[in-house]
Scaffold this active site. Structure first.
Site, PDB file in Angstrom:
ATOM      1  N   CYS A   1      -8.321  -9.732   0.536  1.00  0.00           N
ATOM      2  CA  CYS A   1      -9.086 -10.883   1.012  1.00  0.00           C
ATOM      3  C   CYS A   1     -10.326 -11.070   0.154  1.00  0.00           C
ATOM      4  O   CYS A   1     -10.974 -10.102  -0.245  1.00  0.00           O
ATOM      5  CB  CYS A   1      -9.489 -10.673   2.479  1.00  0.00           C
ATOM      6  SG  CYS A   1     -10.433 -12.052   3.165  1.00  0.00           S
TER       7      CYS A   1
ATOM      8  N   HIS B   1      -2.811 -16.375   6.832  1.00  0.00           N
ATOM      9  CA  HIS B   1      -3.991 -15.610   6.439  1.00  0.00           C
ATOM     10  C   HIS B   1      -5.244 -16.480   6.600  1.00  0.00           C
ATOM     11  O   HIS B   1      -6.271 -16.035   7.116  1.00  0.00           O
ATOM     12  CB  HIS B   1      -3.853 -15.121   4.985  1.00  0.00           C
ATOM     13  CG  HIS B   1      -5.056 -14.374   4.466  1.00  0.00           C
ATOM     14  ND1 HIS B   1      -5.059 -13.021   4.220  1.00  0.00           N
ATOM     15  CD2 HIS B   1      -6.300 -14.803   4.153  1.00  0.00           C
ATOM     16  CE1 HIS B   1      -6.262 -12.656   3.793  1.00  0.00           C
ATOM     17  NE2 HIS B   1      -7.032 -13.727   3.739  1.00  0.00           N
ATOM     18  N   GLU B   2      -5.133 -17.751   6.170  1.00  0.00           N
ATOM     19  CA  GLU B   2      -6.307 -18.646   6.227  1.00  0.00           C
ATOM     20  C   GLU B   2      -6.612 -19.097   7.650  1.00  0.00           C
ATOM     21  O   GLU B   2      -7.772 -19.136   8.059  1.00  0.00           O
ATOM     22  CB  GLU B   2      -6.090 -19.858   5.323  1.00  0.00           C
ATOM     23  CG  GLU B   2      -5.843 -19.540   3.855  1.00  0.00           C
ATOM     24  CD  GLU B   2      -6.869 -18.594   3.237  1.00  0.00           C
ATOM     25  OE1 GLU B   2      -6.505 -17.857   2.317  1.00  0.00           O
ATOM     26  OE2 GLU B   2      -8.026 -18.551   3.717  1.00  0.00           O
TER      27      GLU B   2
ATOM     28  N   HIS C   1      -8.588 -16.669   9.543  1.00  0.00           N
ATOM     29  CA  HIS C   1     -10.033 -16.727   9.274  1.00  0.00           C
ATOM     30  C   HIS C   1     -10.725 -17.702  10.226  1.00  0.00           C
ATOM     31  O   HIS C   1     -11.864 -17.496  10.631  1.00  0.00           O
ATOM     32  CB  HIS C   1     -10.336 -17.145   7.832  1.00  0.00           C
ATOM     33  CG  HIS C   1     -10.273 -16.034   6.822  1.00  0.00           C
ATOM     34  ND1 HIS C   1     -11.032 -14.889   6.917  1.00  0.00           N
ATOM     35  CD2 HIS C   1      -9.551 -15.899   5.695  1.00  0.00           C
ATOM     36  CE1 HIS C   1     -10.761 -14.093   5.889  1.00  0.00           C
ATOM     37  NE2 HIS C   1      -9.873 -14.683   5.126  1.00  0.00           N
TER      38      HIS C   1
HETATM   39  C1  LIG Z   1      -7.779 -11.641  -2.122  1.00  0.00           C
HETATM   40  C2  LIG Z   1      -7.133 -12.145  -3.390  1.00  0.00           C
HETATM   41  C3  LIG Z   1      -6.510 -10.983  -4.139  1.00  0.00           C
HETATM   42  C4  LIG Z   1      -8.181 -12.811  -4.265  1.00  0.00           C
HETATM   43  C5  LIG Z   1      -5.997 -13.134  -3.034  1.00  0.00           C
HETATM   44  N1  LIG Z   1      -5.530 -13.635  -4.281  1.00  0.00           N
HETATM   45  C6  LIG Z   1      -4.275 -13.711  -4.594  1.00  0.00           C
HETATM   46  O1  LIG Z   1      -3.352 -13.399  -3.871  1.00  0.00           O
HETATM   47  N2  LIG Z   1      -4.152 -14.204  -5.871  1.00  0.00           N
HETATM   48  C7  LIG Z   1      -3.172 -14.932  -6.405  1.00  0.00           C
HETATM   49  C8  LIG Z   1      -1.864 -14.867  -5.944  1.00  0.00           C
HETATM   50  C9  LIG Z   1      -0.951 -15.708  -6.538  1.00  0.00           C
HETATM   51  F1  LIG Z   1       0.304 -15.708  -6.124  1.00  0.00           F
HETATM   52  C10 LIG Z   1      -1.325 -16.575  -7.544  1.00  0.00           C
HETATM   53  C11 LIG Z   1      -2.640 -16.598  -7.955  1.00  0.00           C
HETATM   54  F2  LIG Z   1      -3.018 -17.441  -8.889  1.00  0.00           F
HETATM   55  C12 LIG Z   1      -3.570 -15.792  -7.400  1.00  0.00           C
HETATM   56  C13 LIG Z   1      -6.467 -14.331  -2.219  1.00  0.00           C
HETATM   57  O2  LIG Z   1      -6.966 -15.287  -2.809  1.00  0.00           O
HETATM   58  N3  LIG Z   1      -6.303 -14.324  -0.867  1.00  0.00           N
HETATM   59  C14 LIG Z   1      -6.850 -15.469  -0.153  1.00  0.00           C
HETATM   60  C15 LIG Z   1      -7.996 -15.092   0.773  1.00  0.00           C
HETATM   61  O3  LIG Z   1      -8.569 -14.014   0.733  1.00  0.00           O
HETATM   62  N4  LIG Z   1      -8.281 -16.045   1.630  1.00  0.00           N
HETATM   63  O4  LIG Z   1      -9.220 -15.854   2.566  1.00  0.00           O
HETATM   64  C16 LIG Z   1      -5.614 -13.294  -0.096  1.00  0.00           C
HETATM   65  C17 LIG Z   1      -4.090 -13.541  -0.077  1.00  0.00           C
HETATM   66  C18 LIG Z   1      -3.419 -12.403   0.715  1.00  0.00           C
HETATM   67  C19 LIG Z   1      -2.185 -13.005   1.308  1.00  0.00           C
HETATM   68  C20 LIG Z   1      -2.416 -14.475   1.399  1.00  0.00           C
HETATM   69  C21 LIG Z   1      -3.672 -14.818   0.681  1.00  0.00           C
HETATM   70 ZN   LIG Z   2      -9.070 -13.897   3.318  1.00  0.00          ZN
END
Ligand SMILES: CC(C)(C)[C@H](NC(=O)Nc1cc(F)cc(F)c1)C(=O)N(CC(=O)NO)CC1CCCC1
Ligand SMILES: [Zn+2]
Length: 189
Positions: A113, A156-157, A160
């Protein structure tokens, strides 16, 4: 532009609050916030900009993560190949999961996250398929079904917006165990 310093971290009370409904049609301020959130995701997935500003490549961000307790999230899931159109891109206002499958899926590597600066190991079970009602900034209503990775990101969102963090779903005793209705994404069959 939003950078990592604008994203609040676990321990900040706003992350554990239920976000307020967004009044629609959205005010200019809310529209600007939405724009900033989308721009953050684009920037974070641009190698040069992400490197320059130290951004973690994000696929989704929720307004509470910017200390704005509003029920709004931005999602940007890139396509598989460079140049493909995104798998999912948009702003989801006042989203609500109307129904969901019994089957659950987990990402093989667990989840992270933007608001959690540490690894928390374990499977995060999410409904495999969901039906979501949400609005756009003009107040138009949508009801759409999602499955696979987009469904995981949206859950996930939306968590939040309800003050829930991914590790709340991890089985404390056996973090890497799966029940018989739980599968790894991509190995559902
Ligand atoms: C926490 C983090 C590692 C930054 C995660 N990024 C991620 O999954 N990167 C990613 C994946 C891809 F498939 C393509 C790409 F371009 C980048 C993310 O943004 N989140 C969103 C978040 O924290 N929202 O509050 C966590 C993910 C975990 C499962 C769903 C979202
Ligand atoms: Zn998150």
């Amino acid at each position: 532009m939003i950078t990592m310093k604008d994203i609040i971290l676990e321990g900040h009370p706003t992350l554990r609050k239920k976000a307020d409904k967004v009044d629609l049609p959205a005010s200019p301020e809310v529209r600007q916030l939405a724009k900033d959130m989308q721009e953050f995701l684009v920037n974070s997935q641009d190698e040069k900009i992400a490197e320059k500003y130290g951004l973690r490549a994000g696929v989704g961000i929720a307004a509470p993560q910017l200390n704005e307790s509003l029920a709004m999230t931005a999602v940007l899931i890139p396509g598989f190949e460079e140049g493909d159109e995104p798998e999912l891109e948009g702003i989801f206002v006042n989203p609500r999961i109307l129904s969901h499958s019994v089957e659950e899926v987990c990402l093989r590597e667990g989840e992270g996250c933007l608001s959690v600066d540490r690894d928390v190991p374990g499977y995060v079970p999410r409904s495999a398929r969901i039906k979501v009602r949400y609005y756009d900034l003009d107040g138009n209503e949508y009801v759409k079904r999602f499955k696979g990775y987009p469904a995981i990101v949206l859950q996930h969102e939306i968590d939040h917006l309800n003050g829930i963090l991914f590790y709340d779903h991890i089985n404390e005793k056996e973090p890497w165990s799966l029940d018989d209705h739980q599968y790894l994404l991509g190995e559902e069959d």
